[in-house]
Design an enzyme around this catalytic site. Sequence first.
Site, PDB file in Angstrom:
ATOM      1  N   GLY A  14      37.792  33.099  45.962  1.00 41.88           N
ATOM      2  CA  GLY A  14      38.798  33.876  46.672  1.00 41.88           C
ATOM      3  C   GLY A  14      40.224  33.399  46.457  1.00 41.88           C
ATOM      4  CE  LYS A  15      41.510  31.923  40.831  1.00 41.47           C
ATOM      5  NZ  LYS A  15      40.274  32.745  40.700  1.00 41.47           N
ATOM      6  NE  ARG A  16      41.121  35.871  50.378  1.00 41.94           N
ATOM      7  CZ  ARG A  16      41.624  37.028  50.014  1.00 41.94           C
ATOM      8  NH1 ARG A  16      42.875  37.095  49.621  1.00 41.94           N
ATOM      9  NH2 ARG A  16      40.902  38.124  50.036  1.00 41.94           N
ATOM     10  CB  THR A  43      38.481  28.928  44.661  1.00 38.89           C
ATOM     11  OG1 THR A  43      38.548  30.357  44.807  1.00 38.89           O
ATOM     12  CG2 THR A  43      37.307  28.562  43.764  1.00 38.89           C
TER      13      THR A  43
END
Length: 213
Positions: A14-16, A43
């Site tokens: 998700g690269k949140r 992620t």
Amino acid sequence: GHARSKGLLVVLDGKRNDIGSTAEAYAAAYLGCDSVWQGDALTVSPYLGDDSLSPFVERAQQSDSGIFVLVKTSNPGGGFFQDRNCPDQPLYEHVAEHVEQLASGTKGSSNYGVVGAVVGATYPEQLAELRGKMPSALLLVPGYGAQGGKAAELGPAFDSNGMGAVVNSSRGIIFAHQRTPYRERFADLNWQEAVASATADANQELGEAAGLR
């Protein structure tokens, strides 16, 4: 749900991140079996600072899950910011040092913490360097396969037991039927067989790289 029914771990790419209560909400939504997304790991971007990572670390500890912090990404333009000297070393090394602090402070019986790092297979020299800088962090390694990363260059990602790294291959497996050598062996309608064959080949290559085959 299907992956969990097969006993597999689920990593959500998700690269949140965000600040304060929003970071807490992201962490609660994505991590743990009682969350909406039921992720075993997520992620996370580090560029909002330490206070933005803390909610994810706390949630990971509470929910028996983990996070992978973006350190050295696999895309060609990743170095635009990540390789900038600040001032004594590249920015990605500063991030790696902080990841190691968080990982070493949350280590369990495996000697790895709940905080890992994303380090691309497309930069093998930095991959080897970063494994040395983050001995307490599991590595999530994208870039193998379709992006050009080679299994033969991934040995340094693993520890002395052949563990410590999760190597990701997406397009190289999902669309195997469109590329050599699988294109010659499998028709488009047999794409699932191509996926199975490409997966077996990847497992063999990566097992050899990790010293397990």
